[in-house]
Write a protein that holds these residues in place. Structure first.
Motif, PDB file in Angstrom:
ATOM      1  N   ASP A 166       0.827  -1.212   0.000  1.00 37.70           N
ATOM      2  CA  ASP A 166       0.000   0.000   0.000  1.00 37.70           C
ATOM      3  C   ASP A 166       0.859   1.259   0.000  1.00 37.70           C
ATOM      4  O   ASP A 166       0.495   2.274  -0.597  1.00 37.70           O
ATOM      5  N   ALA A 167       2.033   1.207   0.667  1.00 32.65           N
ATOM      6  CA  ALA A 167       2.935   2.356   0.655  1.00 32.65           C
ATOM      7  C   ALA A 167       3.520   2.560  -0.739  1.00 32.65           C
ATOM      8  O   ALA A 167       3.704   3.708  -1.187  1.00 32.65           O
ATOM      9  N   ALA A 168       3.824   1.467  -1.421  1.00 33.02           N
ATOM     10  CA  ALA A 168       4.329   1.590  -2.799  1.00 33.02           C
ATOM     11  C   ALA A 168       3.271   2.207  -3.697  1.00 33.02           C
ATOM     12  O   ALA A 168       3.582   3.050  -4.559  1.00 33.02           O
ATOM     13  N   TYR A 169       2.001   1.813  -3.500  1.00 37.44           N
ATOM     14  CA  TYR A 169       0.910   2.409  -4.298  1.00 37.44           C
ATOM     15  C   TYR A 169       0.793   3.909  -4.022  1.00 37.44           C
ATOM     16  O   TYR A 169       0.626   4.710  -4.955  1.00 37.44           O
ATOM     17  N   SER A 170       0.867   4.289  -2.756  1.00 34.68           N
ATOM     18  CA  SER A 170       0.785   5.719  -2.427  1.00 34.68           C
ATOM     19  C   SER A 170       1.928   6.496  -3.077  1.00 34.68           C
ATOM     20  O   SER A 170       1.744   7.631  -3.526  1.00 34.68           O
ATOM     21  N   ALA A 171       3.113   5.880  -3.125  1.00 36.08           N
ATOM     22  CA  ALA A 171       4.274   6.583  -3.680  1.00 36.08           C
ATOM     23  C   ALA A 171       4.172   6.791  -5.192  1.00 36.08           C
ATOM     24  O   ALA A 171       4.747   7.741  -5.717  1.00 36.08           O
ATOM     25  N   ILE A 172       3.455   5.896  -5.880  1.00 42.86           N
ATOM     26  CA  ILE A 172       3.361   6.054  -7.346  1.00 42.86           C
ATOM     27  C   ILE A 172       2.138   6.863  -7.751  1.00 42.86           C
ATOM     28  O   ILE A 172       1.942   7.131  -8.936  1.00 42.86           O
TER      29      ILE A 172
END
Length: 288
Positions: A234-240
């Motif tokens: 979920d953090a990777a999704y927020s970052a992209i």
């Protein structure tokens, strides 16, 4: 003059008595038929659309009503309704993941896998077909859900005079990041379902990965766990996405700095590839 007869071609499938030899396209078609003839996947796909549309409308209406009250007190603020289109991703991720778990585990729990792999002895062909079908269906479902959400949010944005830009760079970034993330959660769920061969266990682990670990790491507050939290899906999704926190905002909020965009894409890809490789290896060597 000596006439030579043409040697007959060797047809291995005919020699084995197979009327219709298997091919990858036939395997993919069989996976499509299996997906759309079982009620559970259809219900989950419908839930993704309804949940996305409902939450998009609810958050857009709540934001518009709140900002309308602020207008009377401090002037007219400029707000955008574009991000509300993707409000449902936070919950739709679990449904697409559960869909993957169901697709990956149902055949083993019902014993249908013995029929499947008797008809198609090449196990990795079936595995590849499942990945392709689930990925394409998840992407199309996400696109339909976001298009319907945009259609619902548009009149709400017009009523509250909120900006709605569907063609800008940020909107396009959010669209493709959200589609990729829902596909990623579906494929992670597929891998879990094929590894565990149990739907309940796969969904529990998926929920822990998507909801429990981010909260637990944030509550611990240790630097190590804060850094580790930045590498969760979920953090990777927020970052992209376009709403990623800047380094200054993250420091002010006391959370870990988000990954650079390219690292976030690699992290999300690793979360998909690693369990799929493990699931393929287990399927290749484990007894049915």
């Amino acid at each position: 003059m000596i006439a030579t007869a043409e040697a007959p071609r060797r047809d291995r499938a005919a020699a084995r008595g197979v009327a219709h030899p298997t091919s990858l396209l036939r395997v993919i078609r069989s996976e499509v038929i299996k997906l759309f003839t079982v009620p559970a996947p259809l219900v989950l796909l419908l839930c993704v659309i309804l949940l996305s549309v409902g939450l998009a409308a609810l958050t857009a209406w709540a934001s518009g009503a709140f900002m309308a009250d602020m207008v009377d007190q401090a002037g007219a603020p400029e707000i955008s309704a574009t991000t509300h289109i993707y409000s449902g991703v936070a919950f739709a991720q679990l449904i697409t993941g559960a869909l993957g778990v169901v697709v990956g585990s149902t055949e083993f729990s019902t014993g249908m896998s013995r029929t499947t792999f008797t008809a198609v002895p090449r196990r990795l062909s079936v595995f590849f077909a499942k990945v392709v079908v689930l990925g394409v269906v998840s992407a199309l479902t996400a696109l339909i859900a976001f298009a319907a959400s945009a259609a619902v949010v548009a009149p709400i944005a017009g009523h509250y005079s909120m900006e709605l830009d569907l063609l800008g760079a940020a909107a396009q970034q959010d669209l493709w990041a959200s589609v990729a993330y829902l596909v990623a959660t579906a494929l992670i769920g597929l891998a879990l379902g094929m590894l565990l061969r149990n739907a309940a266990g796969g969904i529990v682990i998926l929920a822990a990965l998507l909801f429990v670990l981010p909260i637990a790491f944030m509550m611990i507050g240790n630097d190590f766990f804060s850094t580790l939290a930045a590498y969760l899906p979920d953090a990777a999704y927020s970052a992209i996405s376009s709403s990623a926190l800047s380094a200054e905002d993250a420091a002010a909020m006391g959370v870990a700095e988000p990954l650079p965009v390219w690292q976030a894409w690699l992290t999300l890809g690793a979360w998909v590839v690693a369990p799929l490789v493990a699931a393929g290896a287990v399927l290749r060597w484990r007894d049915l």
